[in-house]
Design an enzyme around this catalytic site. Structure first.
Site, PDB file in Angstrom:
ATOM      1  N   ASP A 156      24.946  39.904  49.215  1.00 12.88           N
ATOM      2  CA  ASP A 156      25.542  41.194  49.690  1.00 12.88           C
ATOM      3  C   ASP A 156      24.602  42.198  50.273  1.00 12.88           C
ATOM      4  O   ASP A 156      23.480  42.148  49.899  1.00 12.88           O
ATOM      5  CB  ASP A 156      26.443  41.851  48.716  1.00 12.88           C
ATOM      6  CG  ASP A 156      27.454  41.136  48.262  1.00 12.88           C
ATOM      7  OD1 ASP A 156      28.036  40.216  48.929  1.00 12.88           O
ATOM      8  OD2 ASP A 156      28.425  42.035  47.540  1.00 12.88           O
TER       9      ASP A 156
ATOM     10  N   HIS B 123      22.172  39.695  46.024  1.00 12.02           N
ATOM     11  CA  HIS B 123      21.622  40.585  47.127  1.00 12.02           C
ATOM     12  C   HIS B 123      20.582  40.251  47.711  1.00 12.02           C
ATOM     13  O   HIS B 123      19.594  39.978  47.374  1.00 12.02           O
ATOM     14  CB  HIS B 123      21.633  42.059  46.759  1.00 12.02           C
ATOM     15  CG  HIS B 123      22.867  42.732  45.810  1.00 12.02           C
ATOM     16  ND1 HIS B 123      23.275  42.213  44.619  1.00 12.02           N
ATOM     17  CD2 HIS B 123      23.889  43.396  46.218  1.00 12.02           C
ATOM     18  CE1 HIS B 123      24.260  42.856  44.248  1.00 12.02           C
ATOM     19  NE2 HIS B 123      24.785  43.424  45.284  1.00 12.02           N
TER      20      HIS B 123
END
Ligand code: NI
Length: 456
Positions: A267, A411
């Site tokens: 993400d 991430h």
């Protein structure tokens, strides 16, 4: 030549000065180019001029939904009308195209406010250049002195008998008529039309040179030459409705009901380390799913193109990582829409997977996501990589929590996470996992409006 239709009897009778009392020098040439006709808009059809409409108990509103600049200018005027008409009044706003020539598109918005037995009608004419996005109102296109000149024309027409009136309007009265009618003035192929609704007539200045600003002159010339309208782009196809099944071609080849599948998701990128992550995924022959931030996509379109070219799946993670349940409906939609626009601009396919920042959902957020045609993808393993920022801990957390059918949250904006990826992949493969994209994990299809956390 002047043309006067019969039936305009005594329309200026309220004005006291008899026209006979006036003497005048020969009218200047502008007065020659005047036509008086019924007040009637010519019907104009503009392809793909779609409508934004709002309806509630007090109001029925319709204004052009595109092009964007025209929609914004229309919306601002509509909001002004709504602010005026409050307290039990009902308001209806309609619009009609009045000019489409060259790059220019003109519309007339009409607001009718009804309170008890009182009815007030307001007009507003807007023009836009569909190529540049510039917008104008009448006051941008018509010189400030025009009402005075037009009033002279009206008085002249009355005086010469071209207008069938019993009494001649005073300078002040004629100017008052013109000023109250100016909002409805518009440019057509025959010239500048000034509707006088209370008189059921319109005056057309067929030789309006000198009445326009530079912008008005350009527009009037395109209109006079009957230039072919450049057209509006075809509107994007409407998104798939809630409940629709979306299939991902080729993603149904793995049977994750039988195999021990796991989806790695990254993400908040693309970031400075994302290209390095793509290198690792390429050497390990692993496809992942990226939930990207629109603002970052705009900065690194080439990284997004690479994701797509290398078989990864790209989903929408809002424009600015907004906590959606705290935002207005308009903001929620723009966070999602802008990101998709940025992805399309970067050359990615229209995303159908959405992941809300922080996993934050509310009933309203879910409804908007569904309405915009997305399936929501959450996760069942949070590696906490954003918190620990520690390669060893990220590897350990991932390997400890991985379950078949799971979706792992990481991430790619953190270098430590990218550093951990190779070891994570090796470790998971060693445990017998098949690493897949989210669509593969879900059997190659998702349902619009559904929320997925894993395959179990
Ligand atoms: Ni996020």
């Amino acid at each position: 030549m002047l043309t006067v239709l019969a039936g305009t009897a005594s329309w200026l009778s309220a004005y006291p000065l008899p026209w006979k009392a006036l003497t005048r020098a020969a009218p200047p040439s502008l007065y020659e180019g005047v036509a008086i006709d019924e007040d009637r808009d010519q019907e104009l059809e503009v392809k793909y001029l779609t409508v934004a409409d709002i309806a509630d108990e007090e109001s029925t509103i319709a204004y052009p939904a595109r092009p964007e600049a025209l929609a914004q200018a229309s919306k601002a005027w509509v909001e002004d009308q709504l602010a005026v008409g409050h307290g039990g009044a009902t308001i209806e706003v309609t619009f009609a195209p009045i000019l489409a020539a060259g790059p220019y598109l003109g519309v007339r918005l009409t607001a009718t406010t009804t309170f008890d037995t009182q009815v007030r009608e307001q007009s507003h004419v807007l023009y836009t250049d569909v190529d540049s996005g510039a917008t104008w109102t009448n006051s941008d296109l018509i010189i400030a002195d025009a009402p005075r000149i037009l009033a002279r024309i009206i008085r002249n027409a009355a005086k010469t008998g071209e207008l069938d009136v019993t009494e001649h309007p005073s300078v002040q009265a004629a100017e008052k008529i013109v000023r109250s009618a100016m909002a409805g003035a518009h440019i057509t192929s025959t010239g500048l039309v000034l509707p006088l609704p209370e008189l059921q007539h319109a005056i057309t200045i067929t030789e309006p040179a000198g009445l326009f600003t530079d912008a008005g002159e350009a527009l009037a010339q395109a209109a006079a030459a009957d230039e072919e309208f450049v057209g509006l782009p075809k509107p994007p196809a409407s998104p798939p409705a809630p409940g629709t099944t979306i299939t991902f071609p080729g993603a149904g080849d793995v049977d994750c009901r039988k195999e021990k599948c796991l989806a790695l998701t990254f993400d908040d990128g693309p970031g400075p380390d994302t290209a390095r992550l793509l290198d690792i995924l390429a050497t390990e022959d692993v496809r992942a799913t990226f939930f990207v931030i629109g603002g970052q996509v705009a900065d690194r379109p080439e990284t997004v193109r690479r994701m797509v070219a290398e078989g990864h799946v790209v989903g929408n993670h809002t424009w600015g990582h907004a906590e959606l349940p705290r935002k207005s409906r308009t903001r929620i939609r723009s966070e999602i829409d802008r990101t998709t626009q940025a992805l399309l601009a970067a050359g990615a396919p229209s995303p159908r997977l959405f992941r809300p920042p922080y996993g934050a959902l509310s009933k309203q957020v879910r409804a908007e996501i569904a309405d915009l045609g997305y399936a929501t993808i959450l996760w069942d393993v949070d590696t906490l990589d954003w918190h620990t920022r520690n390669t060893k801990k990220t590897v350990a957390a991932t390997l400890a929590d991985a379950r078949p059918g799971g979706i792992i949250l990481m991430h790619d904006i953190h270098a430590q996470t990218v550093d951990a990826t190779r070891e994570i992949i090796t470790g998971l493969k060693g445990k017998g996992f098949t690493l897949v994209t989210v669509p593969e994990l879900l059997g190659g299809e998702v349902t619009v409006g559904e929320v997925y956390r894993n395959l179990r």
